[in-house]
Write a protein that holds these residues in place. Structure first.
Motif, PDB file in Angstrom:
ATOM      1  N   SER A  26      43.988  -6.325  70.474  1.00 18.58           N
ATOM      2  CA  SER A  26      42.877  -7.232  70.784  1.00 18.58           C
ATOM      3  C   SER A  26      42.813  -7.485  72.288  1.00 18.58           C
ATOM      4  CB  SER A  26      43.053  -8.562  70.051  1.00 18.58           C
ATOM      5  OG  SER A  26      43.147  -8.323  68.662  1.00 18.58           O
ATOM      6  N   GLU A  27      43.972  -7.720  72.890  1.00 15.23           N
ATOM      7  CA  GLU A  27      44.007  -7.967  74.331  1.00 15.23           C
ATOM      8  C   GLU A  27      43.697  -6.671  75.085  1.00 15.23           C
ATOM      9  OE1 GLU A  27      44.050 -10.850  75.468  1.00 15.23           O
ATOM     10  OE2 GLU A  27      44.405 -10.525  77.617  1.00 15.23           O
ATOM     11  N   ARG A  29      41.751  -4.287  74.095  1.00 16.56           N
ATOM     12  CA  ARG A  29      40.291  -4.071  74.006  1.00 16.56           C
ATOM     13  C   ARG A  29      39.566  -4.911  75.057  1.00 16.56           C
ATOM     14  NH1 ARG A  29      37.438  -0.052  72.718  1.00 16.56           N
ATOM     15  NH2 ARG A  29      36.443  -0.603  74.655  1.00 16.56           N
ATOM     16  N   ARG A  30      40.010  -6.148  75.189  1.00 17.74           N
ATOM     17  CA  ARG A  30      39.370  -7.049  76.156  1.00 17.74           C
ATOM     18  C   ARG A  30      39.550  -6.518  77.581  1.00 17.74           C
ATOM     19  NH1 ARG A  30      40.038 -11.197  79.033  1.00 17.74           N
ATOM     20  NH2 ARG A  30      42.308 -11.115  78.912  1.00 17.74           N
ATOM     21  N   ASP A  33      37.389  -3.445  78.114  1.00 18.09           N
ATOM     22  CA  ASP A  33      35.978  -3.827  78.315  1.00 18.09           C
ATOM     23  C   ASP A  33      35.749  -4.357  79.723  1.00 18.09           C
ATOM     24  OD1 ASP A  33      35.324  -3.002  75.808  1.00 18.09           O
ATOM     25  OD2 ASP A  33      35.420  -5.000  74.897  1.00 18.09           O
ATOM     26  N   SER A  34      36.698  -5.126  80.259  1.00 15.11           N
ATOM     27  CA  SER A  34      36.469  -5.620  81.630  1.00 15.11           C
ATOM     28  C   SER A  34      36.558  -4.497  82.655  1.00 15.11           C
ATOM     29  CB  SER A  34      37.384  -6.768  82.047  1.00 15.11           C
ATOM     30  OG  SER A  34      38.358  -7.043  81.139  1.00 15.11           O
ATOM     31  N   GLN A 125      44.185 -11.012  83.345  1.00 12.16           N
ATOM     32  CA  GLN A 125      42.834 -10.887  83.915  1.00 12.16           C
ATOM     33  C   GLN A 125      42.756  -9.587  84.695  1.00 12.16           C
ATOM     34  OE1 GLN A 125      40.633 -13.122  83.075  1.00 12.16           O
ATOM     35  NE2 GLN A 125      42.186 -14.459  82.153  1.00 12.16           N
TER      36      GLN A 125
END
Lengths: 320, 275
Positions: A26-27, A29-30, A33-34, A125
Motif C-alpha cells: 500500500s505504501e 503504491r503511494r 504514484d507520487s 514522502q
C-alpha cells in the motif's frame, strides 16, 4: 534505459503473506504514484497461486521465485537473490517491512549495493524525486526526518504504522528462475508458538506489569483473547520471570503501535512509554492514582486491576 | 583477516578470538532534548553508558572465552568519553580495547561507520564478532550487519542462544512468534537479543585490572582510511521533533468499579471505536 520502478519485497511465512506485506504494498503504491512509476513486487519462496492477489494491492508486476531454497528466510540466500533482482530491475526505491526479517535483510542489501537505508519508517514522502522519511530514534523519544540520497533508496517501514489500502494494479505474474549463489548459513529448524497474536502486528494489546504480582496472567490473557489481541508485559514483569522476554514492550523490548493498548498494573517508566506511546488509544488501570502512566493514557481507571478487568470483560461480552 | 587458527586448548576445543562491537549511548532513563541546531540532541548532562545490547555482547564474548579459551577485544568508534565504556567492558573481563577516534568519523552514516569498523578489523585476527542488534540511540539496526557484509562473513541477528562446535556457530534467533535455529561456519558475526544472558557487573579487582589492559586509540589514517574512503553519508537528518505529546486524558470516575468499567467500555466502543 527502461523506466525505473518502486520495488516492494513481500514477506511470507509458510506460504501465507504476513500482514506487513500489504502495508508495504500500500505504501509502495503511494510512493510509485507520487513518483509516477510502476510498482513491482518480489515474492520469494512462495507460489504463483498466492501471489496473484497482490495485484489487488497495487502491484503492476509480481515477480515470483518459488525456489525450494527460499521457502525459509535465510539472510545470505535472500540477499543474493534480491541484490540480483535490484541489479536487473533498476528500481529507484526499494520498500520492505522493518520486521525481524526485513531489518536484517535491508541492512545487508544496503551494504551490498551501497544504497541509503532508512529503518523503521513511520512516514515516507517523496521530495524532488528523493525519499524523506520520518523515523523514531532514542526509543521513540525523538522523531527524525531523514533525507535519502542515492540510487536506489531503501525504506524499511515499521509494522502496524501504515494503512492497508486496496488499489488496482496490473497484477502481471512473472516466474523467475533465480540463483541463490554462495551461501554459508544453514536453516536448521523453527519453533513457532501457534495461535499467538504477534505483539508488533496486534491491533489490541493488553499488558501487565508489577501490579499483577505473579506469573498468573489469566485475567490479562482473557481480556486479550476476547479482543483478539496480544499479551504484553512491562520490563519488571519480565525481569520477575512472570512472562517470556518476547512479551516485553519498551525501549529494550518490542515497540508496538496497536489501535488499543491497555496497561494493567504498569506504573509507566519512560522506557515503557518509548515502546508504546505511538498506540492510538492508551488505557491505564492502576491502583496508584499518582502512577505516571495516567499522565499519558487517554483513559484511566484508578482501582484494583483484579476487580476492574473482569468487569471490563463482562461489559465487552455484553456488546457481542 | 579470515579464519584465525589458534592452537586447541586442553579440552580439545579450538580457542575463539572474539571481537565485540561496542557503542556508547545515552542511558535509557535519559530525557532526550533536541539541540539548538534542530538535528542533534543535547549531550551535556546525559549519562553515557554501554549500549544495553552491546552489554549482552560483552557478556556473551566473555562466557565463550571462558568456555573455549581465546580472547575478547572491544572495538568502538567514538569520542574521548567512550574510553570509560571500553574500560567498563575490560573490567567485566574483556582483554583489550581499540577506539577509533577521529572527527571525520562523526559525519558518517551507518554504512560509513561499518566501513571504519571493517577497516579496523583488517589487522585484528578474529573467529567471531558479537554486536548489539541495534544501538538504542539511532535505533538503526544497520552497522553490525553491514560490517559482516563488508568482511564477507555470515551474520545472524537477534540471537538468544549461541553455541560453538567444530568451527561452526549455531544460533537461535528470535522472529515474530517464534525462534529460528541457524548454523554458520566461523568466522561469523551475530547480534544480540535480550534473553541471551544477564550481563555481570564489573568487580572491584576487575576494575583495577582493567586500568592496565591495553587500549589503543587510533585515527582513520591509522587504519588506512580517510573520510572520503569511509564514504559520503547517503542519509542525513534534516529535522528532529518530539512525538506528539500525549495529554493526560480522562480519569474515569464512577460510583462503583462496575460503573467505571461500563463507562470505559462504552467510550472505547462508541467514541474511540477500537473495540
Amino acid at each position: 534505459m527502461s523506466q525505473q520502478c518502486v520495488l516492494a519485497i513481500a514477506e511470507q511465512s509458510d506460504a501465507a503473506f504476513r500482514k506487513i506485506t500489504y502495508e508495504v504494498l500500500s505504501e509502495g503504491r503511494r510512493i510509485a504514484d507520487s513518483i509516477g512509476c510502476p510498482l513491482t513486487v518480489v515474492v520469494l519462496g512462495a507460489g504463483e497461486d498466492i501471489s496473484k492477489e497482490l495485484g489487488e494491492y497495487g502491484a503492476d508486476r509480481i515477480l515470483v521465485a518459488d525456489n525450494q531454497d527460499l521457502r525459509e528466510y535465510v539472510n545470505d540466500a535472500y540477499t543474493n537473490v534480491i541484490a540480483d533482482i535490484i541489479d536487473k530491475e533498476n528500481p529507484c526505491v526499494v520498500i520492505l517491512g522493518a520486521s525481524t526479517q526485513g531489518k536484517e535483510l535491508s541492512a545487508r542489501i544496503a551494504a551490498r549495493i551501497n544504497a541509503p537505508l532508512a529503518m523503521d519508517c513511520v512516514a515516507v514522502q517523496v521530495e524532488n524525486g528523493n525519499l524523506v522519511v520520518t523515523r523514531p530514534m532514542y526509543g521513540g523519544k525523538i522523531l527524525a526526518d531523514v533525507a535519502l540520497d542515492g540510487n536506489p533508496q531503501i525504506a524499511a517501514i515499521r509494522p502496524n504504522s501504515m494503512s492497508i489500502v486496496k488499489a488496482a494494479g496490473a497484477g502481471l505474474v512473472e516466474k523467475l528462475d533465480v540463483d541463490v549463489g554462495k551461501t554459508d548459513i544453514t536453516f536448521i529448524e523453527k519453533k513457532m508458538e501457534t495461535g499467538k497474536v504477534e505483539l508488533t502486528e496486534a491491533d489490541v494489546i493488553v499488558s501487565g506489569g508489577r501490579g499483577i504480582g505473579g506469573s498468573d496472567f489469566s485475567v490479562i490473557e482473557e481480556l486479550a483473547d476476547l479482543l483478539a489481541g496480544a499479551v504484553g508485559a512491562s520490563r519488571s514483569a519480565v525481569d520477575e520471570g512472570w512472562r517470556p522476554i518476547s512479551d516485553q514492550v519498551g525501549q529494550t523490548g518490542k515497540v508496538v503501535s496497536p489501535n488499543l493498548y491497555i496497561a494493567c498494573g504498569i506504573s509507566g517508566a519512560i522506557q515503557h512509554f518509548a515502546g508504546m506511546s505511538s498506540s492510538k488509544v492508551i488505557v491505564a488501570i492502576n491502583k496508584d492514582p499518582d502512577a505516571p502512566i495516567f499522565s499519558k493514557a487517554d483513559y484511566g481507571i484508578v482501582g484494583d486491576l483484579f476487580e476492574i478487568v473482569p468487569l471490563i470483560i463482562d461489559e465487552i461480552k455484553r456488546l457481542k | 583477516m579470515g579464519l584465525f587458527t589458534t592452537p586447541s586448548n586442553k579440552k580439545g576445543y579450538r580457542k575463539v578470538n572474539i571481537i565485540v562491537l561496542l557503542k556508547q549511548v545515552p542511558s535509557t532513563e535519559s530525557f532526550i532534548e533536541i539541540a539548538d541546531d534542530g538535528v542533534s540532541i543535547k549531550t551535556d548532562d546525559i549519562k553515557m553508558v554501554i549500549n544495553p545490547y552491546d552489554e549482552f555482547a560483552v557478556e556473551e564474548a566473555i562466557r565463550l572465552k571462558e568456555a573455549n579459551g581465546g580472547s575478547v577485544t572491544i572495538l568502538s568508534v567514538g569520542r574521548e568519553k567512550t574510553i570509560e565504556s571500553i574500560r567498563t567492558a575490560l573490567a567485566m573481563g574483556a582483554d583489550s580495547g581499540v577506539l577509533i577516534q577521529d572527527s571525520a568519523a562523526e559525519g558518517c552514516d551507518s554504512l560509513g561507520i561499518a566501513r571504519i569498523l571493517a577497516a579496523a578489523l583488517k589487522d585484528i585476527p578474529f573467529d567471531l564478532i558479537i554486536a548489539g542488534q541495534r544501538a538504542v540511540d539511532d535505533d538503526n539496526f544497520q552497522v553490525a550487519v553491514a560490517v559482516a557484509e563488508y568482511l564477507k562473513i555470515p551474520d545472524v541477528s537477534m540471537v538468544i542462544k549461541a553455541e560453538i562446535t567444530n568451527g561452526k556457530i549455531r544460533c537461535s534467533r528470535t522472529v515474530e512468534g517464534g525462534i529460528v535455529m541457524l548454523e554458520a561456519p566461523l568466522p561469523a558475526l551475530f547480534t544480540t537479543q535480550r534473553g541471551l544472558n544477564e550481563p555481570r557487573y564489573a568487580s572491584l579487582p576487575g576494575i583495577m585490572k582493567a586500568k592496565k589492559k591495553p587500549l589503543d586509540i587510533k585515527t582513520l589514517a591509522d587504519i588506512g582510511l580517510d573520510a572520503e574512503k569511509a564514504g559520503k553519508p547517503m542519509t542525513r537528518i534534516t529535522a528532529m521533533k518530539y512525538p506528539p505529546e500525549r495529554e493526560g486524558g480522562t480519569i474515569i470516575e464512577g460510583e462503583s468499579a462496575q460503573a467505571k468499567a461500563a463507562a470505559l467500555v462504552k467510550i472505547l466502543h462508541e467514541e474511540s471505536k477500537v473495540i
